[in-house]
Design an enzyme around this catalytic site. Structure first.
Site, short mmCIF file in Angstrom:
data_model
loop_
_atom_site.label_atom_id
_atom_site.label_comp_id
_atom_site.label_asym_id
_atom_site.label_seq_id
_atom_site.Cartn_x
_atom_site.Cartn_y
_atom_site.Cartn_z
N ALA A 65 2.87 -5.43 5.64
CA ALA A 65 3.56 -5.96 5.49
C ALA A 65 4.71 -4.49 6.76
CB ALA A 65 3.85 -6.49 4.31
N GLY A 109 -0.99 -6.03 4.62
CA GLY A 109 -1.23 -7.53 5.31
C GLY A 109 -1.81 -7.34 6.26
N GLU A 112 -4.40 -8.53 4.55
CA GLU A 112 -4.72 -9.80 3.17
C GLU A 112 -5.02 -10.72 4.39
OE1 GLU A 112 -1.36 -7.83 1.52
OE2 GLU A 112 -2.36 -9.15 -0.63
N GLU A 132 -1.20 -0.59 -0.92
CA GLU A 132 -0.20 -0.35 -0.92
C GLU A 132 0.50 0.23 -2.54
OE1 GLU A 132 -2.20 -3.33 -0.43
OE2 GLU A 132 -1.52 -4.99 0.30
C1 HXC Z 1 6.06 -0.22 9.39
C2 HXC Z 1 5.20 1.15 9.61
C3 HXC Z 1 3.95 0.71 8.76
C4 HXC Z 1 4.24 -0.22 7.97
C5 HXC Z 1 3.14 2.19 10.86
N1 HXC Z 1 4.38 2.21 11.07
N2 HXC Z 1 3.05 1.17 9.61
N3 HXC Z 1 6.62 0.94 9.58
N4 HXC Z 1 5.82 -1.31 8.08
N5 HXC Z 1 3.59 -1.10 7.11
C6 HXC Z 1 5.06 2.55 11.90
C7 HXC Z 1 5.29 4.27 11.55
O1 HXC Z 1 6.74 3.81 10.60
C8 HXC Z 1 5.78 5.04 12.78
O2 HXC Z 1 6.72 4.13 13.07
C9 HXC Z 1 5.02 3.96 13.32
O3 HXC Z 1 4.35 2.79 12.98
C10 HXC Z 1 3.62 5.17 13.68
O4 HXC Z 1 2.96 5.15 12.31
P1 HXC Z 1 2.67 6.61 11.97
O5 HXC Z 1 2.67 6.58 10.58
O6 HXC Z 1 3.13 7.49 12.52
O7 HXC Z 1 1.10 6.12 12.68
P2 HXC Z 1 -0.19 7.86 12.33
O8 HXC Z 1 0.30 8.81 11.90
O9 HXC Z 1 -1.73 6.73 12.49
O10 HXC Z 1 -0.27 6.21 10.99
C11 HXC Z 1 -1.31 5.39 10.65
C12 HXC Z 1 -1.34 4.63 9.33
C13 HXC Z 1 0.41 4.93 8.10
C14 HXC Z 1 -1.92 5.27 8.35
C15 HXC Z 1 -1.60 2.91 9.16
O11 HXC Z 1 1.31 4.33 9.91
C16 HXC Z 1 0.37 3.95 7.57
O12 HXC Z 1 -0.13 4.89 6.11
N6 HXC Z 1 1.41 2.54 7.28
C17 HXC Z 1 2.23 1.73 6.47
C18 HXC Z 1 0.60 1.45 5.65
C19 HXC Z 1 0.66 0.13 4.55
O13 HXC Z 1 0.87 1.01 4.20
N7 HXC Z 1 0.70 -0.65 3.96
C20 HXC Z 1 1.21 -1.05 3.74
C21 HXC Z 1 1.91 -2.40 3.68
S1 HXC Z 1 2.67 -3.65 2.25
P3 HXC Z 1 8.06 5.95 13.84
O14 HXC Z 1 9.16 4.85 14.13
O15 HXC Z 1 8.16 6.33 12.89
O16 HXC Z 1 7.10 5.94 14.95
C22 HXC Z 1 2.38 -4.42 2.45
C23 HXC Z 1 2.73 -5.90 1.24
C24 HXC Z 1 2.32 -7.26 1.58
O17 HXC Z 1 1.19 -4.73 2.84
C25 HXC Z 1 2.98 -8.01 0.58
C26 HXC Z 1 2.95 -9.28 1.22
C27 HXC Z 1 4.00 -10.12 0.51
#
Ligand code: HXC
Length: 258
Positions: A65, A109, A112, A132
């Site tokens: 997400a 997500g 998921e 998460e």
């Molecule tokens: C918003 C995101 C994002 C996310 C990455 N980005 N994941 N933005 N939401 N989930 C953005 C970063 O901010 C960054 O933007 C760009 O994408 C590249 O990401 P980096 O982190 O710089 O890349 P990298 O170092 O290669 O790391 C990749 C990664 C990391 C390991 C996947 O991005 C990460 O941990 N992302 C979050 C993963 C996560 O926690 N997902 C769960 C979300 S909660 P900028 O602008 O800085 O370049 C969820 C709940 C679902 O999903 C509920 C449903 C209702």
């Protein structure tokens, strides 16, 4: 229709939806999931589509997400304007076969949504996770329910509680993905599987999907009864007559999807 965060195309009887938000690793913002729901609705309505492939980029299927969009939401706004109910569930509700072709990150997500598809084909670069907990929340789009059904309790707890990622090999061993292919072959392999499915009778494929999904909804006796009744009802279709006649006369079946 022109979309901003996804791309769609049709190849024969296969519809392809590609997440296309590279600046955020295909994070599933409201706009993207709304477009995804619209694309699925269009493919569902299109009689010439027999299977859909859902995919992302080489780096990310979807990194979850959109955290930046979620961070300031509060309970009432999430409850009243529930993005999950509004658009995410469109993948789980989709009635035709749908394959997730996953390369790179399928996190939160993203994992998921992949699990809402009928099966997952993974590139050897795929990484699955429910991170998460690192954000102070838990999975909210089926992760705590579909992951244990896919990989069992121990691994699902491990994934959800530690937030660690699982590579393609571990995911295949655990039963989360049906096959692993070289990254360069991912789309071709998914398309081949989708074309094979789309060449079958669509109503029979849809009933098959429905019956397999029932295995997650009901007990064995009821599930077997459901299966038998649907099996019997398939003898009311033209495609059953065609499929069996084709076998008996040693020719290829030409299903007319009715
Ligand atoms: C918003 C995101 C994002 C996310 C990455 N980005 N994941 N933005 N939401 N989930 C953005 C970063 O901010 C960054 O933007 C760009 O994408 C590249 O990401 P980096 O982190 O710089 O890349 P990298 O170092 O290669 O790391 C990749 C990664 C990391 C390991 C996947 O991005 C990460 O941990 N992302 C979050 C993963 C996560 O926690 N997902 C769960 C979300 S909660 P900028 O602008 O800085 O370049 C969820 C709940 C679902 O999903 C509920 C449903 C209702």
């Amino acid at each position: 229709m022109a979309y901003k965060t996804i791309q769609t195309k049709t190849e024969g009887r296969v519809g392809v939806i590609t997440f296309d938000r590279p600046s955020a690793l295909n994070a599933l913002c409201d706009e993207l999931t709304t477009e995804l729901a619209a694309a699925l609705e269009a493919f569902e309505a299109d009689e010439d589509i027999g299977c859909v492939v859902l995919t992302g980029s080489a780096k990310a299927f979807a990194a979850g997400a959109d955290i930046k969009e979620l961070q300031d939401r509060d309970f009432v706004s999430l409850y009243m304007h529930d993005p999950f109910a509004k658009s995410w569930e469109s993948v789980a509700r989709f009635r035709k076969p749908i394959i997730a072709a996953v390369a790179g990150y399928a996190l939160g997500g993203g994992c998921e949504i992949a699990m809402m598809c009928d099966f997952i084909i993974a590139a050897e670069t795929a990484k699955f996770g429910q991170p998460e907990i690192n954000l102070g929340v838990m999975p909210g789009a089926g992760g705590t329910q579909r992951l244990p059904r896919a990989v069992g309790k121990s691994k699902a707890m491990d994934m959800c509680l530690t937030g660690r990622m699982m590579n393609a090999e571990e995911a295949e061993r655990a039963g989360l993905v049906s096959r692993i292919v070289a990254a360069d072959d991912l789309l071709d392999t998914a398309m081949e599987a989708a074309e094979a499915i789309a060449a079958k009778s669509l109503p029979i494929a849809m009933m098959t999907k429905e019956a397999v999904n029932m295995a997650y909804e009901m007990g064995l006796t009821e599930g077997i009864r459901f299966e038998r009744r649907v099996f019997q009802s398939q003898f009311a279709t033209e495609d059953q007559k065609e499929g069996m006649a084709a076998f008996a006369s040693k020719r290829a079946a030409h299903f007319r999807h009715r």
